[in-house]
Write a protein that holds these residues in place. Sequence first.
Motif, PDB file in Angstrom:
ATOM      1  N   LEU A 188       0.827  -1.207   0.000  1.00 34.48           N
ATOM      2  CA  LEU A 188       0.000   0.000   0.000  1.00 34.48           C
ATOM      3  C   LEU A 188       0.862   1.259   0.000  1.00 34.48           C
ATOM      4  CD1 LEU A 188      -2.707  -1.131   2.569  1.00 34.48           C
ATOM      5  CD2 LEU A 188      -3.107  -0.609   0.156  1.00 34.48           C
ATOM      6  N   ALA A 189       1.906   1.263   0.828  1.00 38.57           N
ATOM      7  CA  ALA A 189       2.793   2.425   0.885  1.00 38.57           C
ATOM      8  C   ALA A 189       3.476   2.663  -0.448  1.00 38.57           C
ATOM      9  CB  ALA A 189       3.823   2.233   2.001  1.00 38.57           C
ATOM     10  N   ALA A 190       3.881   1.578  -1.111  1.00 44.41           N
ATOM     11  CA  ALA A 190       4.538   1.700  -2.408  1.00 44.41           C
ATOM     12  C   ALA A 190       3.616   2.293  -3.465  1.00 44.41           C
ATOM     13  CB  ALA A 190       5.057   0.338  -2.862  1.00 44.41           C
ATOM     14  N   GLN A 191       2.288   2.111  -3.274  1.00 41.46           N
ATOM     15  CA  GLN A 191       1.314   2.631  -4.223  1.00 41.46           C
ATOM     16  C   GLN A 191       0.721   3.970  -3.792  1.00 41.46           C
ATOM     17  OE1 GLN A 191      -1.383   0.004  -6.230  1.00 41.46           O
ATOM     18  NE2 GLN A 191      -0.355  -1.833  -5.478  1.00 41.46           N
ATOM     19  N   GLY A 192       1.348   4.590  -2.758  1.00 44.05           N
ATOM     20  CA  GLY A 192       0.978   5.950  -2.398  1.00 44.05           C
ATOM     21  C   GLY A 192       0.000   6.095  -1.261  1.00 44.05           C
ATOM     22  N   ALA A 193      -0.405   5.002  -0.590  1.00 45.68           N
ATOM     23  CA  ALA A 193      -1.324   5.108   0.533  1.00 45.68           C
ATOM     24  C   ALA A 193      -0.615   5.719   1.733  1.00 45.68           C
ATOM     25  CB  ALA A 193      -1.874   3.730   0.894  1.00 45.68           C
ATOM     26  N   GLY A 194      -1.400   6.366   2.584  1.00 47.89           N
ATOM     27  CA  GLY A 194      -0.829   6.916   3.796  1.00 47.89           C
ATOM     28  C   GLY A 194      -1.591   8.141   4.273  1.00 47.89           C
TER      29      GLY A 194
END
Length: 257
Positions: free
Chosen positions: A185-191
């Motif tokens: 998720l972090a790699a795909q911009g989530a946060g």
Amino acid sequence: MQEHIWWAEQPGKGVRFEWGMHGAARLADPDGCLVVVDVLSFSTTVSVAAQLGTRIYPCAPGDEIAAAYARREGAKLAVARHDVTPRAPWSLSPAGLRIAPPAARLVLPCPDGSAIAALAATTGATVVAACLRNVEAVGSWLISQGYGISARPVTVIAAGEHWPGASLRPATEDLLGAGALIAELAAQGAGPLSVEAATAKAACEATVDLGMAIAACATSQQLAALGYVEDVVIAAGVDSCIVVPVLDSEGTFVPAR
């Protein structure tokens, strides 16, 4: 009376992480998505079932309750691994499910992932089952649906196991599975990620070989000693499945469209 501890809910974060039934009850958000991670074996079994076209009804354990639920829904009832017979060939074993006769509907009770999913279904949150087999697929689907921001958070719940007496045993396989999803998720911009989510992510990223770690963890050793090595092999198959099981309006896990 238990105090409402708002800060335990990791507010303002797009990706959050907690453990077990209490974590799910506390952090479930009707505007967000709750992801159940139970690598050995509920979430893995659900991913296999979804590939086979079987609808899975999550259910807390309890023979009479589960049996009544199965009768009401016209579903087969899964039994404990050691109770499998030719007349009742379905269980929590993903390897066993692959060779059992096809079942259109299956009630799959267990005290960990299945009970958490059944609880989460009552909260209004979207509920997804994730394991190491479908980490990339689940992460991509969540992002495509607009989850992973503070207004629509992803809450990743590691199911864990239980000690005798029913207290939670944090399980390495679920920590790593949750961490792998959070990393995706972090790699795909989530946060932004909560500190709890970032810690699970770091644990996964520090693990050189996820498959080997899963095979060596305590739960896997127990399954292997009982003769269910193939269940561990299936669970350790990172990104071997593209199906995203989502709980639908009927309370069953089906592939996301």
